[in-house]
Scaffold this motif. Structure first.
Motif, PDB file in Angstrom:
ATOM      1  N   LEU A  76       0.823  -1.205   0.000  1.00 17.88           N
ATOM      2  CA  LEU A  76       0.000   0.000   0.000  1.00 17.88           C
ATOM      3  C   LEU A  76       0.863   1.263   0.000  1.00 17.88           C
ATOM      4  O   LEU A  76       0.596   2.219  -0.739  1.00 17.88           O
ATOM      5  CB  LEU A  76      -0.923  -0.003   1.222  1.00 17.88           C
ATOM      6  N   ALA A  77       1.913   1.266   0.836  1.00 11.67           N
ATOM      7  CA  ALA A  77       2.791   2.439   0.911  1.00 11.67           C
ATOM      8  C   ALA A  77       3.562   2.640  -0.385  1.00 11.67           C
ATOM      9  O   ALA A  77       3.774   3.771  -0.828  1.00 11.67           O
ATOM     10  CB  ALA A  77       3.746   2.294   2.094  1.00 11.67           C
ATOM     11  N   ALA A  90       4.927   7.793   3.237  1.00 12.78           N
ATOM     12  CA  ALA A  90       4.933   6.528   2.499  1.00 12.78           C
ATOM     13  C   ALA A  90       6.335   5.929   2.457  1.00 12.78           C
ATOM     14  O   ALA A  90       6.516   4.722   2.670  1.00 12.78           O
ATOM     15  CB  ALA A  90       4.393   6.751   1.088  1.00 12.78           C
ATOM     16  N   TYR A  91       7.341   6.759   2.188  1.00  9.79           N
ATOM     17  CA  TYR A  91       8.731   6.271   2.197  1.00  9.79           C
ATOM     18  C   TYR A  91       9.103   5.733   3.584  1.00  9.79           C
ATOM     19  O   TYR A  91       9.718   4.669   3.716  1.00  9.79           O
ATOM     20  CB  TYR A  91       9.699   7.385   1.812  1.00  9.79           C
ATOM     21  N   ALA A  92       8.720   6.473   4.617  1.00 11.97           N
ATOM     22  CA  ALA A  92       9.056   6.062   5.981  1.00 11.97           C
ATOM     23  C   ALA A  92       8.410   4.730   6.333  1.00 11.97           C
ATOM     24  O   ALA A  92       9.014   3.884   7.002  1.00 11.97           O
ATOM     25  CB  ALA A  92       8.626   7.139   6.975  1.00 11.97           C
ATOM     26  N   THR A  93       7.179   4.536   5.868  1.00 11.05           N
ATOM     27  CA  THR A  93       6.473   3.290   6.162  1.00 11.05           C
ATOM     28  C   THR A  93       7.119   2.108   5.460  1.00 11.05           C
ATOM     29  O   THR A  93       7.327   1.046   6.068  1.00 11.05           O
ATOM     30  CB  THR A  93       4.996   3.405   5.744  1.00 11.05           C
ATOM     31  N   VAL A  94       7.471   2.265   4.185  1.00  5.34           N
ATOM     32  CA  VAL A  94       8.159   1.175   3.474  1.00  5.34           C
ATOM     33  C   VAL A  94       9.475   0.841   4.163  1.00  5.34           C
ATOM     34  O   VAL A  94       9.778  -0.332   4.438  1.00  5.34           O
ATOM     35  CB  VAL A  94       8.404   1.543   1.993  1.00  5.34           C
ATOM     36  N   ALA A 106      12.662   9.748   3.222  1.00  2.04           N
ATOM     37  CA  ALA A 106      11.608  10.321   4.059  1.00  2.04           C
ATOM     38  C   ALA A 106      12.133  11.522   4.845  1.00  2.04           C
ATOM     39  O   ALA A 106      11.467  12.568   4.935  1.00  2.04           O
ATOM     40  CB  ALA A 106      11.054   9.267   5.008  1.00  2.04           C
ATOM     41  N   LEU A 107      13.337  11.397   5.391  1.00  2.00           N
ATOM     42  CA  LEU A 107      13.913  12.492   6.178  1.00  2.00           C
ATOM     43  C   LEU A 107      14.355  13.649   5.286  1.00  2.00           C
ATOM     44  O   LEU A 107      14.359  14.809   5.723  1.00  2.00           O
ATOM     45  CB  LEU A 107      15.097  11.972   6.998  1.00  2.00           C
ATOM     46  N   VAL A 164       8.262  11.358  11.972  1.00  4.81           N
ATOM     47  CA  VAL A 164       8.373  10.555  13.187  1.00  4.81           C
ATOM     48  C   VAL A 164       8.702   9.097  12.879  1.00  4.81           C
ATOM     49  O   VAL A 164       9.563   8.491  13.521  1.00  4.81           O
ATOM     50  CB  VAL A 164       7.069  10.650  14.010  1.00  4.81           C
ATOM     51  N   THR A 165       8.034   8.523  11.889  1.00  6.03           N
ATOM     52  CA  THR A 165       8.265   7.121  11.557  1.00  6.03           C
ATOM     53  C   THR A 165       9.702   6.880  11.124  1.00  6.03           C
ATOM     54  O   THR A 165      10.332   5.884  11.516  1.00  6.03           O
ATOM     55  CB  THR A 165       7.296   6.667  10.449  1.00  6.03           C
ATOM     56  N   ALA A 166      10.238   7.781  10.313  1.00  6.33           N
ATOM     57  CA  ALA A 166      11.620   7.643   9.863  1.00  6.33           C
ATOM     58  C   ALA A 166      12.601   7.810  11.021  1.00  6.33           C
ATOM     59  O   ALA A 166      13.622   7.107  11.096  1.00  6.33           O
ATOM     60  CB  ALA A 166      11.918   8.661   8.765  1.00  6.33           C
TER      61      ALA A 166
END
Length: 448
Positions: free
Chosen positions: A148-149, A162-166, A196-197, A204-206
């Motif tokens: 999905l991401a 999306a990048y952070a989630t993958v 992502a960063l 936050v996820t990254a």
């Protein structure tokens, strides 16, 4: 997804002392309790309740704010909008609640709340699906979350979340029941995390992933702490952040801070709390927490409860729960891991089941010869350390060090290794695994 976004926006407002996490509030999706009781459980003064409906290309969101003490509505609003405006709607709701409660907002808080993660409606919806799966079925749906991401990235190549989630999902495949070797998945995950960063330096996820990479892979505990400190504002609302940071603090021997954070957050992380109590010598508190968890979590808790009983030296109880877990192997994937095998071997050894012990250890040794997935060498060393066979323990721990086992961060505090601390080889390994550098850093910080 809408609920989670509103929660995150409200949490950014420092004026509000406590905002409950999505994990906490999902328990009341179909409430059996009244509003005052729910508010008491969550430790809040207000409850935000809402209904969402989609009709064709239109949406209606009805939101109402309830004062817990009186169970009375103090604010209510209906939002009828074109569906594509859902991306910005949660910001509007959060800001109107803040305005109604006369909350003071800084300009930075207002900007963060109004920030739109993507202008692409389809990409946004894909990420809401991914976030929901992550919240409810994190590990079971890992591949689906990544798919999905990745689709969201294809639709919006500048979508940081999306990048952070993958990247985060790829990295998680290297954890002890993920089935892959952590070093290799880290290098696969890093391009996504770094992207992502690059797009959002405060993602936050990254940042969570970078903290984990420094803790588990690089053994750079100073840098890991720097990343965790960037997201401590989310400790009271985000289970993953609180779990990661308190786990880090446990491994660094900062147990009092762990208990303070868990107490303030109102998020139950009983495994970490028990470990902190055991290391502080608070065995009575540890027993009370374990006993409370037996009923609270049921079958899936058997694996870690067994290991905690090992920590307490209660080997009969440890073996009972670990063997009970084996009856639910379809529901508890951890029982196939070296971690579980070593825990059961320790409990079996101390309860006189020598044949079972030898069978388990032979399986671990055989696994160590073919793979580093799940750190079989480390857990073999852990077993030998626990039973006092020091030379064998160091042999396997050196092998774990050569494999860059993510578990090496445990050697500072895990009581398993107390039998090794009179040997200079332990302190040499301790330094090479990054712990002395962190000790020196903490000493200099305390002097200041």
């Amino acid at each position: 997804g809408l609920t989670d976004e509103i929660i995150n926006h409200l949490y950014r407002i420092e004026y509000f002392e406590h905002v409950s996490s999505l994990t906490s509030v999902l328990n009341y999706k179909d409430p059996e309790k009244n509003i005052p009781q729910i508010a008491k459980d969550l430790g809040v003064n207000y409850i935000l309740e809402g209904v969402y409906k989609k009709i064709g290309n239109q949406i209606r969101v009805s939101a109402q704010l309830i004062k817990a003490g009186s169970d009375g509505h103090i604010w209510q609003q209906d939002y009828d909008r074109p569906y594509e405006e859902i991306i910005s709607l949660q910001s509007e709701i959060a800001l109107q609640i803040a305005d109604h409660l006369k909350a003071y907002l800084t300009e930075t808080e207002k900007q963060l709340i109004e920030k739109i993660p993507t202008q692409n409606q389809d990409a946004y919806e894909l990420m809401q699906q991914a976030n929901y799966l992550f919240t409810t079925e994190t590990w079971q749906k890992r591949d689906q979350i990544m798919l999905l991401a990745q689709k969201a990235i294809d639709l919006d190549p500048d979508y940081a979340d999306a990048y952070a989630t993958v990247g985060g999902m790829i990295f998680s495949e290297g954890f002890y029941f993920g089935g892959k070797e952590l070093q290799s998945v880290t290098w696969e995950a890093l391009p996504y995390i770094n992207k992502a960063l690059e797009l959002d330096k405060d993602n936050v996820t990254a940042i969570i992933s970078m903290a984990g990479i420094n803790l588990f892979v690089q053994w750079d505990y100073i840098k890991a702490e720097e990343y965790y400190l960037r997201i401590t504002d989310y400790l009271s609302t985000d289970f993953i952040i609180l779990y990661g940071y308190t786990l880090f603090l446990i491994k660094m021997g900062r147990c009092n801070e762990v208990l303070e954070l868990i107490d303030k957050s109102m998020i139950a992380i009983d495994e970490i709390a028990v470990q902190a109590h055991v290391l502080l010598g608070n065995n009575r508190e540890a027993y009370d927490l374990i006993n409370g968890c037996l009923y609270k979590y049921g079958k899936p808790s058997y694996t870690w409860i067994g290991d905690l009983y090992n920590w307490l030296g209660e080997y009969d109880s440890a073996r009972y729960y670990l063997e009970s877990a084996m009856q639910f192997k379809d529901q508890i994937p951890e029982i196939l891991t070296p971690r579980f095998q070593a825990c059961l071997a320790i409990a079996s050894y101390h309860t006189g089941a020598q044949n079972q012990t030898r069978l388990i250890i032979n399986q671990l040794i055989k696994k160590s010869d073919t793979t580093a997935v799940g750190s079989p060498a480390f857990f073999t060393g852990r077993y030998y350390s626990w039973i006092g066979e020091v030379d064998s323990a160091f042999y396997w721990l050196e092998k774990a060090y050569d494999n860059r086992s993510p578990e090496m961060s445990w050697i500072k505090v895990d009581p398993t290794f107390n039998s090794l601390k009179e040997d200079n080889r332990y302190w040499d390994l301790y330094e090479r695994a990054g712990h002395k550098a962190y000790d020196d850093y903490m000493a200099s910080r305390n002097e200041q």
